[in-house]
Scaffold this motif. Sequence first.
Motif, PDB file in Angstrom:
ATOM      1  N   ASP A   1       0.888  -1.156   0.000  1.00 14.02           N
ATOM      2  CA  ASP A   1       0.000   0.000   0.000  1.00 14.02           C
ATOM      3  C   ASP A   1       0.927   1.207   0.000  1.00 14.02           C
ATOM      4  O   ASP A   1       1.508   1.572   1.030  1.00 14.02           O
ATOM      5  CB  ASP A   1      -0.890   0.000   1.255  1.00 14.02           C
ATOM      6  N   TRP A   2       1.096   1.803  -1.177  1.00 12.76           N
ATOM      7  CA  TRP A   2       2.086   2.873  -1.330  1.00 12.76           C
ATOM      8  C   TRP A   2       1.727   4.108  -0.508  1.00 12.76           C
ATOM      9  O   TRP A   2       2.616   4.829  -0.052  1.00 12.76           O
ATOM     10  CB  TRP A   2       2.233   3.241  -2.804  1.00 12.76           C
ATOM     11  N   LEU A   3       0.450   4.376  -0.325  1.00 13.62           N
ATOM     12  CA  LEU A   3       0.048   5.556   0.435  1.00 13.62           C
ATOM     13  C   LEU A   3       0.413   5.422   1.916  1.00 13.62           C
ATOM     14  O   LEU A   3       0.857   6.383   2.546  1.00 13.62           O
ATOM     15  CB  LEU A   3      -1.456   5.805   0.279  1.00 13.62           C
ATOM     16  N   ARG A   4       0.208   4.226   2.461  1.00 15.30           N
ATOM     17  CA  ARG A   4       0.493   4.000   3.885  1.00 15.30           C
ATOM     18  C   ARG A   4       1.879   3.394   4.122  1.00 15.30           C
ATOM     19  O   ARG A   4       2.304   3.242   5.258  1.00 15.30           O
ATOM     20  CB  ARG A   4      -0.576   3.076   4.487  1.00 15.30           C
ATOM     21  N   ASN A   5       2.576   3.050   3.032  1.00 19.04           N
ATOM     22  CA  ASN A   5       3.902   2.432   3.128  1.00 19.04           C
ATOM     23  C   ASN A   5       3.859   1.170   3.986  1.00 19.04           C
ATOM     24  O   ASN A   5       4.680   0.975   4.889  1.00 19.04           O
ATOM     25  CB  ASN A   5       4.928   3.436   3.689  1.00 19.04           C
ATOM     26  N   THR A   6       2.884   0.320   3.684  1.00 20.75           N
ATOM     27  CA  THR A   6       2.735  -0.929   4.428  1.00 20.75           C
ATOM     28  C   THR A   6       2.609  -2.101   3.458  1.00 20.75           C
ATOM     29  O   THR A   6       2.220  -1.927   2.301  1.00 20.75           O
ATOM     30  CB  THR A   6       1.486  -0.895   5.337  1.00 20.75           C
ATOM     31  N   ILE A   7       2.926  -3.293   3.940  1.00 23.35           N
ATOM     32  CA  ILE A   7       2.759  -4.518   3.152  1.00 23.35           C
ATOM     33  C   ILE A   7       1.375  -5.072   3.445  1.00 23.35           C
ATOM     34  O   ILE A   7       1.006  -5.253   4.608  1.00 23.35           O
ATOM     35  CB  ILE A   7       3.838  -5.555   3.512  1.00 23.35           C
TER      36      ILE A   7
END
Length: 217
Positions: A81-87
Motif C-alpha cells: 500500500d504505497w500511500l500507507r507504506n505498508t505490506i
Amino acid sequence: MSQHVLTAGARTVTNKGAVNALRREGKIPAVIYNRHGKTTTVTLDATEFKKDTVGVTESTIVELKVGADTYQCLIKDRQLDWLRNTIVHVDFFEVEAGVAMRAKVSIHLVGIPVGVREGGILENPVHEVEVECFPKDMPPKFDIDVSELHANHSIHVRDIKRSDAVRILSSGDQVVALVKFAKAEAEPVAEEAAAAPDAAAAAAAPAAGAAPAAPAK
C-alpha cells in the motif's frame, strides 16, 4: 540454505472483511503455494516480518515456521500500500529439495572502476538475471567486481562467475556493467565563424526602404 527464519500463524478466514481486520491488528495475510497447486493461508506479524526480512531477495530461501510445520520458501511477491507504506499481502513459494527451481538473482556491483577514476560514467543496464538450480545451490545474489573495468569496456552476463550447479537462463550477451565517457558538448566556434561574414555584410548593407546617402559637396 538461508539462515532467515520467519514465524507465521495459521489462517482460516479469507473473506475481505476478516482480512482487513487482520491488517488493522498489525498482521499481514499471506499464502504459501507449491508447484503442485496446493495453497496454505497464514498470517504474519507486520513488525517482525519487516525486521526479519532485511536483506532478503527473491532468490533467498527462508525457513517459514507455521505451528509444528516448517516450509522452505521463496518470497515471490509483496503487495504494498504505497500511500500507507505498508505490506498488505505476501506470497510464498515452497521449494522442494532435489527439485530444480528457477528464480531471479540480483546483481551487485563491487568497487570503483578504473574508467570512472579517469572521468567515465559507470552504467548498470541489467540488475538481475534468471537462474535455474537446486534449492541448496541457489545464490542469494551475484557480486561482480568492476574495479578493473576501463572506459569503453563492459562486463556481460556470460562473464558472471557462479557454481557449475547454477545455470543462467538470461541471455549471455546482455551487458551487466560498462564504463563510457559522456559526450562533450560541441563548441559553437565553427558556427560563429561561419556567421561572422554574414553579420558583417548585413551591417554594411543599407536597411530596406532607407533613403540613399546624400552626395558629398
